[in-house]
Design a protein around this motif. Structure first.
Motif, PDB file in Angstrom:
ATOM      1  N   GLY A  40       0.725  -1.079  -0.188  1.00 15.50           N
ATOM      2  CA  GLY A  40       0.114   0.026   0.037  1.00 15.50           C
ATOM      3  C   GLY A  40       0.747   1.213  -0.042  1.00 15.50           C
ATOM      4  O   GLY A  40       0.524   2.395  -0.600  1.00 15.50           O
ATOM      5  N   GLY A 103       2.829  12.580  -8.789  1.00 18.48           N
ATOM      6  CA  GLY A 103       2.121  11.425  -8.056  1.00 18.48           C
ATOM      7  C   GLY A 103       0.753  11.911  -7.518  1.00 18.48           C
ATOM      8  O   GLY A 103       0.126  12.935  -8.288  1.00 18.48           O
ATOM      9  N   THR A 105      -0.653  12.996  -4.966  1.00 16.52           N
ATOM     10  CA  THR A 105      -0.385  14.253  -4.127  1.00 16.52           C
ATOM     11  C   THR A 105      -0.400  15.225  -4.816  1.00 16.52           C
ATOM     12  O   THR A 105      -1.182  16.415  -4.669  1.00 16.52           O
ATOM     13  CB  THR A 105       0.686  14.102  -2.975  1.00 16.52           C
ATOM     14  OG1 THR A 105       0.402  12.911  -2.030  1.00 16.52           O
ATOM     15  CG2 THR A 105       0.792  15.315  -2.001  1.00 16.52           C
ATOM     16  N   HIS A 133      -6.900   9.796   2.787  1.00 16.52           N
ATOM     17  CA  HIS A 133      -5.501   9.857   3.142  1.00 16.52           C
ATOM     18  C   HIS A 133      -5.201  11.756   3.210  1.00 16.52           C
ATOM     19  O   HIS A 133      -6.200  12.462   2.624  1.00 16.52           O
ATOM     20  CB  HIS A 133      -4.770   9.635   1.795  1.00 16.52           C
ATOM     21  CG  HIS A 133      -3.178   9.692   1.981  1.00 16.52           C
ATOM     22  ND1 HIS A 133      -2.497  10.659   1.754  1.00 16.52           N
ATOM     23  CD2 HIS A 133      -2.329   8.765   2.002  1.00 16.52           C
ATOM     24  CE1 HIS A 133      -1.205  10.215   2.056  1.00 16.52           C
ATOM     25  NE2 HIS A 133      -0.884   8.995   2.099  1.00 16.52           N
ATOM     26  N   SER A 135      -3.410  13.451   1.836  1.00 19.75           N
ATOM     27  CA  SER A 135      -3.146  14.120   0.658  1.00 19.75           C
ATOM     28  C   SER A 135      -4.443  14.875  -0.096  1.00 19.75           C
ATOM     29  O   SER A 135      -4.441  15.387  -1.103  1.00 19.75           O
ATOM     30  CB  SER A 135      -2.502  13.545  -0.400  1.00 19.75           C
ATOM     31  OG  SER A 135      -2.910  12.409  -0.569  1.00 19.75           O
ATOM     32  N   THR A 181     -11.580   9.065  -2.080  1.00 23.55           N
ATOM     33  CA  THR A 181     -10.913   7.799  -2.240  1.00 23.55           C
ATOM     34  C   THR A 181     -11.758   6.725  -2.768  1.00 23.55           C
ATOM     35  O   THR A 181     -12.841   6.387  -2.424  1.00 23.55           O
ATOM     36  CB  THR A 181     -10.079   7.466  -1.165  1.00 23.55           C
ATOM     37  OG1 THR A 181      -8.966   6.590  -1.632  1.00 23.55           O
ATOM     38  CG2 THR A 181     -10.674   6.773  -0.088  1.00 23.55           C
ATOM     39  N   VAL A 183     -10.614   3.652  -2.897  1.00 21.58           N
ATOM     40  CA  VAL A 183     -10.208   2.510  -1.863  1.00 21.58           C
ATOM     41  C   VAL A 183      -9.359   3.052  -0.887  1.00 21.58           C
ATOM     42  O   VAL A 183      -8.354   3.855  -0.850  1.00 21.58           O
ATOM     43  CB  VAL A 183      -9.366   1.319  -2.504  1.00 21.58           C
ATOM     44  CG1 VAL A 183      -9.163   0.378  -1.413  1.00 21.58           C
ATOM     45  CG2 VAL A 183     -10.017   0.689  -3.668  1.00 21.58           C
ATOM     46  N   ASP A 210      -9.671   9.633  -5.814  1.00 23.10           N
ATOM     47  CA  ASP A 210      -8.498   9.426  -5.638  1.00 23.10           C
ATOM     48  C   ASP A 210      -8.048   7.886  -5.839  1.00 23.10           C
ATOM     49  O   ASP A 210      -8.803   7.047  -5.142  1.00 23.10           O
ATOM     50  CB  ASP A 210      -7.959   9.882  -4.118  1.00 23.10           C
ATOM     51  CG  ASP A 210      -6.497   9.191  -3.440  1.00 23.10           C
ATOM     52  OD1 ASP A 210      -5.941   8.480  -4.409  1.00 23.10           O
ATOM     53  OD2 ASP A 210      -6.325   9.651  -2.189  1.00 23.10           O
ATOM     54  N   ALA A 212      -5.348   6.386  -5.651  1.00 21.86           N
ATOM     55  CA  ALA A 212      -3.934   5.604  -5.406  1.00 21.86           C
ATOM     56  C   ALA A 212      -3.769   4.196  -5.218  1.00 21.86           C
ATOM     57  O   ALA A 212      -3.085   3.623  -5.593  1.00 21.86           O
ATOM     58  CB  ALA A 212      -3.287   6.629  -4.211  1.00 21.86           C
ATOM     59  N   SER A 233      -0.861   7.205  -8.484  1.00 22.06           N
ATOM     60  CA  SER A 233       0.647   7.311  -8.514  1.00 22.06           C
ATOM     61  C   SER A 233       1.199   6.206  -9.080  1.00 22.06           C
ATOM     62  O   SER A 233       0.860   4.981  -8.939  1.00 22.06           O
ATOM     63  CB  SER A 233       1.242   7.211  -6.999  1.00 22.06           C
ATOM     64  OG  SER A 233       0.558   8.399  -6.133  1.00 22.06           O
ATOM     65  N   HIS A 235       4.335   4.681  -8.557  1.00 24.22           N
ATOM     66  CA  HIS A 235       4.819   3.858  -7.676  1.00 24.22           C
ATOM     67  C   HIS A 235       4.415   2.877  -7.047  1.00 24.22           C
ATOM     68  O   HIS A 235       4.741   1.789  -6.580  1.00 24.22           O
ATOM     69  CB  HIS A 235       5.761   4.579  -6.736  1.00 24.22           C
ATOM     70  CG  HIS A 235       4.798   5.416  -5.588  1.00 24.22           C
ATOM     71  ND1 HIS A 235       5.122   4.859  -4.528  1.00 24.22           N
ATOM     72  CD2 HIS A 235       4.647   6.340  -5.620  1.00 24.22           C
ATOM     73  CE1 HIS A 235       4.335   5.455  -3.548  1.00 24.22           C
ATOM     74  NE2 HIS A 235       4.084   6.648  -4.481  1.00 24.22           N
TER      75      HIS A 235
HETATM   76  N1  PLP Z   1      -4.147   8.895  -1.536  1.00 23.08           N
HETATM   77  C1  PLP Z   1      -4.055   7.237  -0.931  1.00 23.08           C
HETATM   78  C2  PLP Z   1      -5.344   6.830  -0.722  1.00 23.08           C
HETATM   79  C3  PLP Z   1      -2.863   6.753  -0.446  1.00 23.08           C
HETATM   80  O1  PLP Z   1      -2.805   5.483  -0.012  1.00 23.08           O
HETATM   81  C4  PLP Z   1      -1.735   7.476  -0.822  1.00 23.08           C
HETATM   82  C5  PLP Z   1      -0.292   6.946  -0.474  1.00 23.08           C
HETATM   83  O2  PLP Z   1      -0.368   6.379   0.124  1.00 23.08           O
HETATM   84  C6  PLP Z   1      -1.984   8.809  -1.308  1.00 23.08           C
HETATM   85  C7  PLP Z   1      -2.899   9.416  -1.649  1.00 23.08           C
HETATM   86  C8  PLP Z   1      -0.542   9.774  -1.800  1.00 23.08           C
HETATM   87  O3  PLP Z   1       0.299   9.185  -2.545  1.00 23.08           O
HETATM   88  P1  PLP Z   1       1.664   9.706  -3.049  1.00 23.08           P
HETATM   89  O4  PLP Z   1       2.234   9.853  -1.902  1.00 23.08           O
HETATM   90  O5  PLP Z   1       2.313   8.487  -4.013  1.00 23.08           O
HETATM   91  O6  PLP Z   1       1.373  10.999  -3.781  1.00 23.08           O
END
Ligand code: PLP
Length: 415
Positions: A40, A103, A105, A133, A135, A181, A183, A210, A212, A233, A235
């Motif tokens: 994750g 990414g 964020t 999150h 972000s 989000t 998930v 979101d 991610a 993202s 990665h």
């Molecule tokens: N949103 C969710 C649901 C995340 O799990 C994450 C990272 O764990 C992010 C956003 C932020 O991702 P990043 O740090 O790759 O920008």
């Protein structure tokens, strides 16, 4: 090259063949085989992605878009091909709708900044959920401080599912955007984003999703889901760090002002007047990560070869297996029991501090994440400080889960 992934009769994936594509999985940590359950946070990279990066720097490296020379044109072509791969992966209408960012964020910050500037004024509202999150919280709070906008928060039930009745009540004539989000990175909850989007659209409100924690684990079709913005993202989906994607409907990206200024994003500049480039370049100031983009496209081709549906089915099998086993452990509390759940397990055992559990599992070669997982408001809603989180990938196995369970038992007995 990635190995061929065969489908066996009794297994959806040839996991051993897949594991051979990930050299890091052969590592030993404290003399124990690495068990990597921190997917994750970030995923490991298959050989083909690392080779793409190496090949990019060795053979196709030149700054893109402005060059007349051969290498610059080859690098530009590779970067724009990568954009098309991402467009196809998300089933976007046009590659103009794919903006490269650093990414998730940065993509959310871009929308928060440009959307607020163009579409919001003091007193307007953004709906987020309790399980976001940081972000998808802090960028809106920054805009709240700048522009006086307000956040409204969708609550959840005790299983960790969003309360859609409460969600429906949050809309007012001041609601300008819903940003949630797909998930949860803590609870694993797969939110009913199709329903969430539909409801927002009934009010004429655009939606940001979101992605991610969804893009790496399930097939995502932005035309079918129909959000205005969808972000992820690289990665976390087996690609490199430092690259991610903002998908935006063309009409919305056209409407929003640029996020950053600089090279690439302009059509012409004079001290009197600057005009901006067309989409998607308007949002891509400066030299983009043109090696990262091609490696991300390679990662998406890799997971597509395995098949997103195969990945989802196999990871669900891992989740069910691990959940059953975890539930046999005395004092086990699992956070997140949603009916629709991704392969994430957040838990606490008795009074054992999540940090102690993580440290001791690490000594057994098992990588899990501990803490608040960048979701402090969710921790506050759960009344805890943090959890231990195991998050699975298609390269994980049931044998690894068995070792993990034995490890937790061992730690539990120590306390
Ligand atoms: N949103 C969710 C649901 C995340 O799990 C994450 C990272 O764990 C992010 C956003 C932020 O991702 P990043 O740090 O790759 O920008």
């Amino acid at each position: 090259m990635a190995s061929v992934i065969k489908t066996k009769k009794n297994a959806m994936l040839d996991v051993q063949a897949i594991r051979a594509d990930f050299p890091i999985l052969e590592h030993k940590i404290y003399d124990k085989p690495l068990i990597y359950f921190d997917n994750g946070a970030t995923t490991q990279k298959p050989r083909c992605v690392v080779e793409k990066i190496e090949n990019g720097y060795y053979n196709v490296n030149a700054n893109i878009h402005r060059g007349v020379h051969f290498l610059s044109q080859a690098a530009t072509e590779a970067h724009e091909e990568a954009r098309k791969t991402i467009q196809q992966f998300l089933n976007a209408r046009s590659s103009n709708e794919i903006v490269f960012t650093r990414g998730t964020t940065e993509a959310i910050n871009l929308v928060a900044s440009s959307f607020t500037d163009e579409c919001m004024s003091a007193g307007d509202e953004v709906i987020v959920s309790v399980m976001e999150h940081h972000s998808n919280i802090v960028p809106w709070q920054i805009q709240a401080a700048r522009k006086g906008i307000t956040l409204k928060v969708i609550p959840m039930n005790e299983k960790g599912e969003l309360n859609l009745d409460e969600y429906r009540k949050l809309f007012s004539e001041r609601t300008k955007l819903v940003s949630v989000t797909h998930v949860s990175n803590v609870l694993g909850t797969v939110n009913p984003v199709a329903e969430i989007i539909e409801e927002a659209h009934r009010h004429g409100v655009p939606v940001l999703i979101d992605g991610a924690q969804s893009v790496p684990h399930m097939s995502v079709d932005v035309q079918a889901l129909d959000p205005e913005f969808y972000v992820f993202s690289g990665h976390k989906v087996y690609g490199p760090t430092g690259i991610g994607v903002l998908y935006g409907k063309e009409e919305w990206l056209e409407k929003l002002p640029p996020y950053q200024g600089g090279g690439e994003m302009i059509a012409s500049v004079s001290f009197e007047k600057t005009t901006f480039n067309e989409l998607p370049f308007k949002f891509e100031a400066g030299t983009p990560d043109y090696i990262g983009s091609t490696a991300l496209a390679e990662a998406l081709r890799y997971v597509s070869r395995i098949g997103m549906d195969n990945i989802a089915a196999y990871e669900k099998e891992l989740l069910d297996y691990a959940t059953d086993k975890l539930n046999t452990i005395e004092g086990m509390r699992i956070f997140g029991q949603a009916a629709d759940k991704g392969a994430v397990l957040s838990f606490l055992v008795g009074n054992i501090h999540h940090y102690d559990m993580g440290m001791l599992l690490d000594r057994l070669g098992i990588a899990v994440r501990t803490g608040h997982h960048c979701a402090q408001p969710l921790m506050q809603a759960l009344g805890i400080e943090g959890t231990v989180r195991a998050s699975f990938s298609f390269y994980n196995t049931k044998e690894e889960i068995d070792t993990f369970i034995a490890g937790i038992e061992r730690v539990r007995k120590m306390f």
